[in-house]
Design a protein around this motif. Structure first.
Motif, PDB file in Angstrom:
ATOM      1  N   VAL A  49       0.839  -1.205   0.000  1.00  0.00           N
ATOM      2  CA  VAL A  49       0.000   0.000   0.000  1.00  0.00           C
ATOM      3  C   VAL A  49       0.872   1.253   0.000  1.00  0.00           C
ATOM      4  O   VAL A  49       0.617   2.219  -0.739  1.00  0.00           O
ATOM      5  CB  VAL A  49      -0.949  -0.020   1.213  1.00  0.00           C
ATOM      6  N   ILE A  50       1.930   1.247   0.812  1.00  0.00           N
ATOM      7  CA  ILE A  50       2.814   2.417   0.863  1.00  0.00           C
ATOM      8  C   ILE A  50       3.533   2.600  -0.473  1.00  0.00           C
ATOM      9  O   ILE A  50       3.749   3.733  -0.930  1.00  0.00           O
ATOM     10  CB  ILE A  50       3.815   2.268   2.023  1.00  0.00           C
ATOM     11  N   ASN A  51       3.924   1.496  -1.118  1.00  0.00           N
ATOM     12  CA  ASN A  51       4.566   1.601  -2.433  1.00  0.00           C
ATOM     13  C   ASN A  51       3.650   2.284  -3.445  1.00  0.00           C
ATOM     14  O   ASN A  51       4.081   3.146  -4.218  1.00  0.00           O
ATOM     15  CB  ASN A  51       4.946   0.213  -2.938  1.00  0.00           C
ATOM     16  N   ILE A  52       2.385   1.898  -3.436  1.00  0.00           N
ATOM     17  CA  ILE A  52       1.437   2.511  -4.372  1.00  0.00           C
ATOM     18  C   ILE A  52       1.268   3.996  -4.065  1.00  0.00           C
ATOM     19  O   ILE A  52       1.202   4.837  -4.976  1.00  0.00           O
ATOM     20  CB  ILE A  52       0.094   1.765  -4.304  1.00  0.00           C
ATOM     21  N   ILE A  53       1.237   4.343  -2.775  1.00  0.00           N
ATOM     22  CA  ILE A  53       1.125   5.759  -2.404  1.00  0.00           C
ATOM     23  C   ILE A  53       2.355   6.531  -2.872  1.00  0.00           C
ATOM     24  O   ILE A  53       2.257   7.665  -3.363  1.00  0.00           O
ATOM     25  CB  ILE A  53       0.932   5.886  -0.882  1.00  0.00           C
ATOM     26  N   VAL A  54       3.531   5.919  -2.749  1.00  0.00           N
ATOM     27  CA  VAL A  54       4.764   6.585  -3.195  1.00  0.00           C
ATOM     28  C   VAL A  54       4.731   6.816  -4.703  1.00  0.00           C
ATOM     29  O   VAL A  54       5.092   7.900  -5.194  1.00  0.00           O
ATOM     30  CB  VAL A  54       5.988   5.748  -2.789  1.00  0.00           C
ATOM     31  N   PHE A  55       4.293   5.818  -5.454  1.00  0.00           N
ATOM     32  CA  PHE A  55       4.219   5.994  -6.909  1.00  0.00           C
ATOM     33  C   PHE A  55       3.188   7.058  -7.286  1.00  0.00           C
ATOM     34  O   PHE A  55       3.398   7.829  -8.230  1.00  0.00           O
ATOM     35  CB  PHE A  55       3.886   4.662  -7.576  1.00  0.00           C
ATOM     36  N   LEU A  56       2.081   7.111  -6.564  1.00  0.00           N
ATOM     37  CA  LEU A  56       1.108   8.178  -6.816  1.00  0.00           C
ATOM     38  C   LEU A  56       1.700   9.547  -6.500  1.00  0.00           C
ATOM     39  O   LEU A  56       1.439  10.535  -7.206  1.00  0.00           O
ATOM     40  CB  LEU A  56      -0.154   7.936  -5.984  1.00  0.00           C
ATOM     41  N   ASP A  57       2.504   9.611  -5.444  1.00  0.00           N
ATOM     42  CA  ASP A  57       3.183  10.868  -5.114  1.00  0.00           C
ATOM     43  C   ASP A  57       4.173  11.253  -6.207  1.00  0.00           C
ATOM     44  O   ASP A  57       4.310  12.432  -6.568  1.00  0.00           O
ATOM     45  CB  ASP A  57       3.888  10.717  -3.772  1.00  0.00           C
ATOM     46  N   LEU A  58       4.878  10.263  -6.757  1.00  0.00           N
ATOM     47  CA  LEU A  58       5.796  10.541  -7.869  1.00  0.00           C
ATOM     48  C   LEU A  58       5.045  11.046  -9.096  1.00  0.00           C
ATOM     49  O   LEU A  58       5.514  11.950  -9.802  1.00  0.00           O
ATOM     50  CB  LEU A  58       6.582   9.276  -8.212  1.00  0.00           C
ATOM     51  N   ILE A  59       3.878  10.467  -9.348  1.00  0.00           N
ATOM     52  CA  ILE A  59       3.071  10.934 -10.483  1.00  0.00           C
ATOM     53  C   ILE A  59       2.636  12.380 -10.265  1.00  0.00           C
ATOM     54  O   ILE A  59       2.712  13.221 -11.174  1.00  0.00           O
ATOM     55  CB  ILE A  59       1.853  10.005 -10.669  1.00  0.00           C
ATOM     56  N   ILE A  97       0.664  -1.008 -11.429  1.00  0.00           N
ATOM     57  CA  ILE A  97      -0.062  -2.186 -11.922  1.00  0.00           C
ATOM     58  C   ILE A  97       0.642  -3.467 -11.494  1.00  0.00           C
ATOM     59  O   ILE A  97       0.000  -4.470 -11.149  1.00  0.00           O
ATOM     60  CB  ILE A  97      -0.199  -2.108 -13.452  1.00  0.00           C
ATOM     61  N   SER A  98       1.986  -3.453 -11.487  1.00  0.00           N
ATOM     62  CA  SER A  98       2.711  -4.646 -11.051  1.00  0.00           C
ATOM     63  C   SER A  98       2.510  -4.941  -9.572  1.00  0.00           C
ATOM     64  O   SER A  98       2.615  -6.095  -9.145  1.00  0.00           O
ATOM     65  CB  SER A  98       4.207  -4.474 -11.338  1.00  0.00           C
ATOM     66  N   GLU A  99       2.205  -3.930  -8.784  1.00  0.00           N
ATOM     67  CA  GLU A  99       1.954  -4.138  -7.364  1.00  0.00           C
ATOM     68  C   GLU A  99       0.531  -4.599  -7.085  1.00  0.00           C
ATOM     69  O   GLU A  99       0.267  -5.179  -6.033  1.00  0.00           O
ATOM     70  CB  GLU A  99       2.232  -2.843  -6.590  1.00  0.00           C
ATOM     71  N   LEU A 100      -0.382  -4.334  -7.983  1.00  0.00           N
ATOM     72  CA  LEU A 100      -1.759  -4.769  -7.791  1.00  0.00           C
ATOM     73  C   LEU A 100      -1.894  -6.255  -8.115  1.00  0.00           C
ATOM     74  O   LEU A 100      -1.157  -6.787  -8.952  1.00  0.00           O
ATOM     75  CB  LEU A 100      -2.701  -3.955  -8.675  1.00  0.00           C
ATOM     76  N   PRO A 101      -2.840  -6.949  -7.487  1.00  0.00           N
ATOM     77  CA  PRO A 101      -3.016  -8.387  -7.749  1.00  0.00           C
ATOM     78  C   PRO A 101      -3.773  -8.658  -9.045  1.00  0.00           C
ATOM     79  O   PRO A 101      -4.756  -9.403  -9.070  1.00  0.00           O
ATOM     80  CB  PRO A 101      -3.797  -8.855  -6.523  1.00  0.00           C
ATOM     81  N   VAL A 102      -3.347  -8.034 -10.118  1.00  0.00           N
ATOM     82  CA  VAL A 102      -3.945  -8.248 -11.429  1.00  0.00           C
ATOM     83  C   VAL A 102      -2.823  -8.492 -12.432  1.00  0.00           C
ATOM     84  O   VAL A 102      -1.677  -8.085 -12.211  1.00  0.00           O
ATOM     85  CB  VAL A 102      -4.797  -7.033 -11.863  1.00  0.00           C
ATOM     86  N   LEU A 103      -3.149  -9.166 -13.517  1.00  0.00           N
ATOM     87  CA  LEU A 103      -2.190  -9.447 -14.592  1.00  0.00           C
ATOM     88  C   LEU A 103      -0.949 -10.162 -14.061  1.00  0.00           C
ATOM     89  O   LEU A 103       0.175  -9.914 -14.520  1.00  0.00           O
ATOM     90  CB  LEU A 103      -1.782  -8.153 -15.310  1.00  0.00           C
ATOM     91  N   CYS A 104      -1.139 -11.049 -13.096  1.00  0.00           N
ATOM     92  CA  CYS A 104       0.016 -11.758 -12.529  1.00  0.00           C
ATOM     93  C   CYS A 104       0.667 -12.665 -13.574  1.00  0.00           C
ATOM     94  O   CYS A 104       1.903 -12.763 -13.645  1.00  0.00           O
ATOM     95  CB  CYS A 104      -0.433 -12.569 -11.317  1.00  0.00           C
ATOM     96  N   ILE A 114      11.918  11.873  -1.361  1.00  0.00           N
ATOM     97  CA  ILE A 114      12.379  11.304  -0.088  1.00  0.00           C
ATOM     98  C   ILE A 114      11.688   9.975   0.193  1.00  0.00           C
ATOM     99  O   ILE A 114      12.330   8.983   0.581  1.00  0.00           O
ATOM    100  CB  ILE A 114      12.140  12.316   1.048  1.00  0.00           C
ATOM    101  N   LEU A 115      10.374   9.916   0.000  1.00  0.00           N
ATOM    102  CA  LEU A 115       9.651   8.669   0.250  1.00  0.00           C
ATOM    103  C   LEU A 115      10.104   7.562  -0.692  1.00  0.00           C
ATOM    104  O   LEU A 115      10.201   6.391  -0.287  1.00  0.00           O
ATOM    105  CB  LEU A 115       8.148   8.904   0.100  1.00  0.00           C
ATOM    106  N   ALA A 116      10.386   7.905  -1.946  1.00  0.00           N
ATOM    107  CA  ALA A 116      10.842   6.885  -2.892  1.00  0.00           C
ATOM    108  C   ALA A 116      12.186   6.302  -2.466  1.00  0.00           C
ATOM    109  O   ALA A 116      12.397   5.077  -2.531  1.00  0.00           O
ATOM    110  CB  ALA A 116      10.938   7.487  -4.291  1.00  0.00           C
ATOM    111  N   MET A 117      13.087   7.134  -2.007  1.00  0.00           N
ATOM    112  CA  MET A 117      14.393   6.637  -1.573  1.00  0.00           C
ATOM    113  C   MET A 117      14.266   5.792  -0.308  1.00  0.00           C
ATOM    114  O   MET A 117      14.916   4.740  -0.179  1.00  0.00           O
ATOM    115  CB  MET A 117      15.340   7.818  -1.341  1.00  0.00           C
TER     116      MET A 117
END
Length: 607
Positions: free
Chosen positions: A21-31, A67-74, A131-134
């Protein structure tokens, strides 16, 4: 060490999903940071295009990693991107996150992305994204080694999906792919060389080349659907459950603190009356025996099938007409009813589109839709939107109904779009039963069904709108206290109305005082009143001075002549009283009476 990692698999299931969940939030912050810098990009040189492309690439890579973090297209990632698949850890993800974070922080080293140029809020977004990404890249690397077991082939992603049973799941899957037995029929004796050995050799080769494979079924088959559903639940549960709890608590607070129901206001009553009229009208139009109902399907009237001949259909129809004679419209429809395509268009758009459309052709079925939609679909929905707009107008229905304007309008527009979609795409024969398509059963007609269901849908929609308006207007439900701005507006409007009333009262006092001063009798009475008031105050020095120095000269002084006693004024008043001079005394008296009643309203109880 293996036992220690196996004991971490249970807690790792929760920890790794929280990290997801935190990874997805970080990627959204990067976007968000990339979009901010893309908007604030500097156009000093012609190379700004490449800087913009780098920001767009960051957004694209972030979306791909989300998308790779979501449980789809595994399966897709396992086959095409194995470093992001289930059998790999988070090393690749961490490296990509680190590169993106460093790149975002590096973009802050320009004047266009400084704190003064971006603003403090946007600058903090970009800074937090880097900072969060690092930080999360380091956490993902640590998690990849802590929760993985290379001896058993268990990766951190396996633990994130299966939890404590990840070692058993991985071992079962790997063993099920290798546990098979090969059994081949071999002859234990050497072949004998004889004239028939060639034939026997060919026969034995055919037999030996076909060996059976005995594959044992896995002991614990993996249900990927359950794993995907579990992962989706784990991902969305922390988002949905707190919101549901918050909504439930707010609903309880709203029900507990709502005021007592009040009578229905007058403006909301007008809206409900309009909705009641619209509901009644729509219900009447949805009845099959109303005079404005669509024409009934002739296949249903004549109990004919799709492959019944045209002469047979209209011969049966003639028996149902007065004098057993076809009307002019029936005759015209019969001439257009010969082909199967025309019959399908009849079932979709009715007889009017088939017989009255001058620009429609069978080669272009959409032309019939262009003829059918304006009068049969667009006009009813336009009328419905007009009703919704009227009953949610603040000037007509008040604030209690106007607060539903957006919701009611969206519902009406959604209903219209759904109707348009059904009319344009729905084909009765495509969705009919096999018996209808085979020509055994009577085919249904969509134009008749939609023509009857459309006003019924309007009635249901208006009924729901009326219920919501009634509940909110009487403050039984959906009551929200006025905001600070609304309270200030109400206070200001009340103050302005009170000030306007006070101003009118003061103006009335001024008019009355002017009338008293101009009239001799009223002026004498006013002077007498004030002399009496002054005389009552024996200690008043002004009264003593006026009584001590008056003498007999006061009686000898003649009162000043009033303007009303002048000759010209008297003649003008005489002409006005006689009806001359263009003055309507009756109307003037009525206006004066209305004015006096208005300015003295509420003073009767203070006498």
């Amino acid at each position: 060490m293996a036992a220690l990692k196996e004991s971490l698999a249970g807690p790792g299931f929760v920890i790794l999903n929280a990290i997801r969940v935190i990874n997805i939030i970080v990627f959204l912050d990067l976007i968000a940071a990339s979009v901010v810098m893309l908007i604030k990009i500097s156009l000093l040189t012609s190379f700004f295009f490449f800087q913009a492309v780098s920001h767009v690439a960051t957004v694209g890579v972030s979306i791909f990693l989300i998308i790779s973090e979501l449980p789809v297209l595994c399966g897709y990632f396992d086959q095409n991107w194995p470093l992001l698949g289930q059998s790999s850890g988070f090393i690749t993800l961490a490296v990509a996150m680190l590169i993106l974070g460093v790149g975002v922080l590096g973009d802050l080293n320009t004047k266009a992305t400084s704190q003064d140029s971006l603003g403090l809020a946007f600058w903090r977004i970009v800074l937090s994204a880097g900072i969060l990404a690092m930080i999360m890249s380091v956490i993902n690397v640590v998690a990849s080694f802590v929760f993985a077991d290379s001896d058993l082939g268990v990766s951190a992603r396996h633990v994130r999906v299966y939890g404590a049973v990840a070692p058993q799941k991985v071992m079962t899957r790997s063993s099920s792919q290798r546990t098979f037995q090969l059994s081949m029929k071999k002859e234990e004796t050497l072949p004998t060389y004889s004239p028939q050995s060639t034939l026997r050799r060919q026969t034995s080769m055919r037999q030996n080349t076909r060996f059976p494979l005995k594959i044992s079924s896995p002991a614990n088959p993996i249900n990927l659907n359950d794993a995907a559903l579990k992962s989706l639940f784990i991902f969305f549960a922390p988002i949905i459950i707190p919101r549901a709890i918050t909504y439930y608590r707010s609903l309880r607070v709203a029900l507990a603190t709502r005021p007592s129901p009040r009578p229905l206001p007058q403006d909301a009553s007008r809206a409900l009356n309009v909705l009641f009229f619209a509901i009644t009208l729509c219900l009447c139009l949805s009845l099959p025996f109303n005079p404005h109902a669509p024409y009934q399907n002739i296949f249903t009237l004549t109990h004919s099938r799709l492959n019944t001949s045209t002469d047979t259909i209209f011969a049966r129809l003639a028996r149902l007409r007065p004098d057993q004679t076809l009307t002019a419209a029936d005759t015209l429809l019969k001439s257009q009813f010969s082909s199967a395509g025309a019959r399908m268009l009849y079932l979709r758009f009715g007889p009017d589109a088939l017989t009255k459309c001058l620009f429609c052709t069978l080669d272009n079925p959409n032309s019939y839709a262009f003829y059918y939609i304006p009068f049969h679909v667009f006009v009813p929905h336009l009328f419905h939107l007009a009703v919704i707009g009227l009953v949610t107008s603040a000037a007509f229905a008040g604030l209690d109904a106007s607060k539903w304007r957006t919701e009611f309008t969206m519902a009406a527009v959604g209903l219209a779009l759904l109707d348009f979609y059904i009319v344009l795409t729905y084909e009765p024969l495509k969705f009919a039963s096999a018996a209808v398509r085979a020509g055994v059963a009577v085919p249904p007609s969509s134009y008749y069904q939609l023509g009857m269901l459309r006003p019924l849908a309007f009635a249901v929609c208006d009924g729901v709108c009326a219920l919501l308006v009634y509940l909110s207007a009487t403050r039984r439900f959906f009551f929200s206290p006025p905001s600070r701005a609304e309270q200030v507006d109400q206070l200001i409007s009340a103050s302005l109305s009170s000030l306007a009333g006070t101003t009118s009262k003061l103006h009335a006092v001024s008019v009355a005082r002017n009338a008293v001063v101009r009239d001799k009798v009223l002026k004498d009475r006013d002077d007498t009143y004030w002399r009496t008031v002054v005389a009552m105050n024996v200690d008043n020095p002004a009264f003593k001075a006026s009584t001590g120095g008056a003498g007999d000269n006061a009686n000898e002084t003649a009162p000043p002549t009033s303007i009303w006693e002048e000759e010209e004024v008297i003649r003008a008043m005489s002409r006005a009283m006689a009806g001359q001079g263009g003055v309507d005394l009756a109307k003037l008296g009525v206006d004066a009476a209305e004015y006096v009643n208005g300015v003295t309203a509420g003073l009767e109880g203070n006498q």
